[in-house]
Design a protein around this motif. Sequence first.
Motif, PDB file in Angstrom:
ATOM      1  N   VAL A 161     -34.176 -93.564 -74.130  1.00 54.77           N
ATOM      2  CA  VAL A 161     -35.607 -93.445 -73.876  1.00 54.77           C
ATOM      3  C   VAL A 161     -35.951 -91.974 -73.740  1.00 54.77           C
ATOM      4  CG1 VAL A 161     -35.289 -93.753 -71.384  1.00 54.77           C
ATOM      5  CG2 VAL A 161     -37.529 -94.216 -72.408  1.00 54.77           C
ATOM      6  N   SER A 179     -43.369 -94.986 -72.821  1.00 56.73           N
ATOM      7  CA  SER A 179     -42.328 -94.037 -73.198  1.00 56.73           C
ATOM      8  C   SER A 179     -42.040 -94.188 -74.689  1.00 56.73           C
ATOM      9  CB  SER A 179     -41.060 -94.313 -72.390  1.00 56.73           C
ATOM     10  OG  SER A 179     -41.341 -94.405 -71.009  1.00 56.73           O
ATOM     11  N   ASP A 234     -40.099 -90.300 -70.770  1.00 53.75           N
ATOM     12  CA  ASP A 234     -40.101 -91.442 -69.860  1.00 53.75           C
ATOM     13  C   ASP A 234     -41.053 -91.280 -68.680  1.00 53.75           C
ATOM     14  OD1 ASP A 234     -39.296 -94.027 -69.343  1.00 53.75           O
ATOM     15  OD2 ASP A 234     -37.609 -93.425 -68.087  1.00 53.75           O
ATOM     16  N   ASN A 252     -43.784 -93.894 -68.874  1.00 50.03           N
ATOM     17  CA  ASN A 252     -43.380 -95.297 -68.738  1.00 50.03           C
ATOM     18  C   ASN A 252     -44.532 -96.177 -68.244  1.00 50.03           C
ATOM     19  OD1 ASN A 252     -42.144 -97.720 -67.618  1.00 50.03           O
ATOM     20  ND2 ASN A 252     -40.193 -96.659 -67.868  1.00 50.03           N
TER      21      ASN A 252
END
Length: 204
Positions: free
Chosen positions: A148, A157, A151, A154
């Motif tokens: 990922v 992401s 991030d 999020n």
Amino acid sequence: MAHHTFRTPISEAQARQLRVNDTVTLEGTLYGIRDATLIHMFDRGRKTRFDLAGHAVIHTAPSVKKVAPDAAHPAGYAPICVGTTTSDRMERFTRPLMVQNGVRLIIGKGGLRENSARAFQDLGGAYLAIIGGAAALETTWVEAIEDVDLDDLNPESLWKFRVRGFGPLVVAMDSHGGSLYERVKTDSQARRAQALASLGVKSL
């Protein structure tokens, strides 16, 4: 109409093989991307450490669970629900994704518009459609979240999924000017005109 199984990344020639109403199944790597990801990448100049050249991206902000990293969960996330969001509001990012990052395939629901259609023609790409409401099924095609990036955004992401048997997906826009959405629009308008004419009503 043909079926194609691709292991990503793919070439321009492979992308140009696709025609509207063909189906595609993907193996290997698939990247998840959404509004905030794209805004940060193209409006705010953020870079990703991922090489997206030749790859497919899916419009998603998945539901995930933070877990201890291990062989099954190398990024420390377990996929709970990897659903697909409506693509239209991300229309303006199609060409930049293809030009600057080399993306070949975009997966979403609801379709894209004229600028994306031209980008697919100019650069060699396609839009693959998923039926809304199929998130539970889609999630079974995701073997793991491998990595990922970005991030702090999020769940928007930039996700690197490892997928197996991701599909079949319908080619809804191709690199030859074909668009399933334009066909549906033309057909529906023609049927509407016929229905109005049968009632003696002039179509506006």
